[in-house]
Scaffold this active site. Sequence first.
Site, mmCIF file in Angstrom:
data_model
loop_
_atom_site.group_PDB
_atom_site.id
_atom_site.type_symbol
_atom_site.label_atom_id
_atom_site.label_comp_id
_atom_site.label_asym_id
_atom_site.label_seq_id
_atom_site.Cartn_x
_atom_site.Cartn_y
_atom_site.Cartn_z
ATOM 1 N N HIS A 1 -83.183 -43.046 41.724
ATOM 2 C CA HIS A 1 -82.522 -44.306 41.338
ATOM 3 C C HIS A 1 -83.125 -44.858 40.033
ATOM 4 C CE1 HIS A 1 -79.963 -47.697 43.254
ATOM 5 N NE2 HIS A 1 -79.908 -47.776 41.937
ATOM 6 N N ARG B 1 -73.551 -45.623 43.955
ATOM 7 C CA ARG B 1 -74.286 -46.054 45.149
ATOM 8 C C ARG B 1 -74.232 -44.978 46.222
ATOM 9 N NH1 ARG B 1 -76.598 -49.215 42.702
ATOM 10 N NH2 ARG B 1 -76.863 -51.451 43.003
ATOM 11 N N GLU C 1 -82.812 -44.360 50.639
ATOM 12 C CA GLU C 1 -83.729 -44.166 49.498
ATOM 13 C C GLU C 1 -85.123 -44.669 49.868
ATOM 14 O OE1 GLU C 1 -82.037 -46.045 46.033
ATOM 15 O OE2 GLU C 1 -80.190 -44.928 46.200
HETATM 16 P P1 NAD Z 1 -68.134 -52.696 36.704
HETATM 17 O O1 NAD Z 1 -67.929 -53.832 37.642
HETATM 18 O O2 NAD Z 1 -68.077 -52.945 35.255
HETATM 19 O O3 NAD Z 1 -67.055 -51.541 37.035
HETATM 20 C C1 NAD Z 1 -66.711 -51.143 38.331
HETATM 21 C C2 NAD Z 1 -65.259 -50.678 38.275
HETATM 22 O O4 NAD Z 1 -64.907 -50.114 39.546
HETATM 23 C C3 NAD Z 1 -64.274 -51.842 38.023
HETATM 24 O O5 NAD Z 1 -63.454 -51.542 36.906
HETATM 25 C C4 NAD Z 1 -63.462 -51.918 39.313
HETATM 26 O O6 NAD Z 1 -62.114 -52.308 39.099
HETATM 27 C C5 NAD Z 1 -63.550 -50.487 39.809
HETATM 28 N N1 NAD Z 1 -63.253 -50.320 41.225
HETATM 29 C C6 NAD Z 1 -63.625 -51.111 42.261
HETATM 30 N N2 NAD Z 1 -63.159 -50.590 43.420
HETATM 31 C C7 NAD Z 1 -62.497 -49.440 43.100
HETATM 32 C C8 NAD Z 1 -61.806 -48.450 43.855
HETATM 33 N N3 NAD Z 1 -61.694 -48.552 45.178
HETATM 34 N N4 NAD Z 1 -61.252 -47.415 43.181
HETATM 35 C C9 NAD Z 1 -61.359 -47.327 41.844
HETATM 36 N N5 NAD Z 1 -61.990 -48.234 41.061
HETATM 37 C C10 NAD Z 1 -62.558 -49.274 41.699
HETATM 38 O O7 NAD Z 1 -69.521 -52.054 37.117
HETATM 39 P P2 NAD Z 1 -70.407 -50.999 36.298
HETATM 40 O O8 NAD Z 1 -71.396 -51.738 35.496
HETATM 41 O O9 NAD Z 1 -69.529 -50.007 35.654
HETATM 42 O O10 NAD Z 1 -71.199 -50.338 37.523
HETATM 43 C C11 NAD Z 1 -70.511 -49.583 38.520
HETATM 44 C C12 NAD Z 1 -71.419 -49.410 39.732
HETATM 45 O O11 NAD Z 1 -72.528 -48.592 39.361
HETATM 46 C C13 NAD Z 1 -72.058 -50.709 40.233
HETATM 47 O O12 NAD Z 1 -71.250 -51.359 41.179
HETATM 48 C C14 NAD Z 1 -73.366 -50.274 40.826
HETATM 49 O O13 NAD Z 1 -73.250 -50.084 42.217
HETATM 50 C C15 NAD Z 1 -73.648 -48.935 40.155
HETATM 51 N N6 NAD Z 1 -74.824 -48.977 39.283
HETATM 52 C C16 NAD Z 1 -75.856 -48.120 39.528
HETATM 53 C C17 NAD Z 1 -76.986 -48.133 38.706
HETATM 54 C C18 NAD Z 1 -78.134 -47.183 38.934
HETATM 55 O O14 NAD Z 1 -79.270 -47.537 38.642
HETATM 56 N N7 NAD Z 1 -77.909 -45.968 39.389
HETATM 57 C C19 NAD Z 1 -77.069 -49.055 37.661
HETATM 58 C C20 NAD Z 1 -75.994 -49.871 37.402
HETATM 59 C C21 NAD Z 1 -74.867 -49.840 38.234
#
Ligand code: NAD
Length: 309
Positions: A283, A235, A264
Site C-alpha cells: 500500500h 482498494r 493488510e
Molecule cells: P476519484 O473520486 O477521483 O475517482 C473515482 C472514480 O470512480 C469516479 O470517477 C467515480 O465516478 C468512479 N466510480 C465510482 N463507482 C464506480 C463504479 N461502480 N463503476 C465505475 N466507476 C465508478 O478518486 P481517485 O483519486 O481516482 O481514486 C480512486 C480510488 O483509488 C480511491 O477511491 C481510493 O480507494 C484509491 N486510492 C488508493 C491509493 C493507494 O495508496 N493505493 C491512493 C489513492 C487512492
Amino acid sequence: MKVLITPRGFASYGLDQVKLMESKGLSVHYNNTGKAYTKEEFHRLAADADAIIVGVDIIDRELIDQCPKLKVICKFGVGTDNIDLDYAKEKGIFVGRTTGSNSKAVAEHVLAFMFADTKNLYSTINEVKEHQWNKPTGQEVSGKTLGIIGFGMIGKNIAAFVSGLSMKVYAYDAFEITEEAAKEYHVEKKSFEEIIRESDYISLHVPLLDSTKNMISTEEFKKMKKNTCLINTARGGIVDENALYRALVNKEIRSAYFDVYSLEPPAAEDKLIKLDNFFLTPHTAARTVESEKRTCQMSTGIIVEHLLI
Ligand code: NAD
C-alpha cells in the site's frame, strides 16, 4: 481546539503545516511515534479532538460516539471507506478528503507495474541475485490495450501518462465520460464488459463501495484475455481474491499486480501472495515525498477552512 493527526507522514513532511495550525491557535497532536496508532491509542487521543486528520484508522459509529467535540474529519488521501460517512453526516460532522493530492503518485505506480510486468523485472532481478542467468522474452506495451475502470483523478492521470506509448486506451466510469474528456485524454469510451473482454492491462480506480465490492470475480476472469494483467491500486475487496487465485493458477489471465489487499498485511498462510504471477506492494502507491507534502498541505487547508472559518 484540538486537532489529532494520525498519519505518520506529517512528522516527516508536514511540520511546517503543524506550525501553521498552531499559529492559528490550534492545539495539534501529530503522530511522531514512527508507528501506526493502535485502536486503543487512537480512541484515547481522539476522545477530546475537535478535528481529526486520518489515514486508514477506522472512524465508525463507536469512535464518533466517543468524540463529543468532533466537528471535522479530513481523510489524508481520497478513499473514505474507513469512515462511516452516513453517521458523520447524521452527527453534523464535516468530512473532507484531499482530492487529487496523490493521483500522480498512484498513476506512476501503475506505470511501474506495467513495465515490471512486460519486462519480467521482478523475476529476472531476483534470479540474477541467485546467480541464475535466465533470459525470458518479454512484451512491449506499445500496441497493447489498457482498460481503465474508474475515470476519476487517478484514471485520468494514467491516460495522460500513457499517451506517448502507442497503446489503445479504453475508459469506463459509472458517470458519463464526456466527449471532451475522451478527446483530451485520448481514450475511447467503452462499457465495463468491453474493457473486461478486450484489455491486455486492466487498471482499477473505483472507490470501495457496496456496488464495487467483488466487481471483478469468477465471471469477469472467464471473459478476460489470457494475456490480461490485472492491476489494483484502488482498494482490497474490489477484486474477489479467491476467484483471482483460481484464475492465476489456471492461467485464465497472465498476472496480477496489487498495491492493496483485503487484509493488510496479508495473513501468513495467504496462498495468493505465494504465486509467481501475483505481485503485491505494501500500500505504497501514494507514498512519494511530493504527494506526502501535497497531502499535508491540502489536509491542513481543509482543517483550517472548516474549523476556523
Ligand atoms: P476519484 O473520486 O477521483 O475517482 C473515482 C472514480 O470512480 C469516479 O470517477 C467515480 O465516478 C468512479 N466510480 C465510482 N463507482 C464506480 C463504479 N461502480 N463503476 C465505475 N466507476 C465508478 O478518486 P481517485 O483519486 O481516482 O481514486 C480512486 C480510488 O483509488 C480511491 O477511491 C481510493 O480507494 C484509491 N486510492 C488508493 C491509493 C493507494 O495508496 N493505493 C491512493 C489513492 C487512492
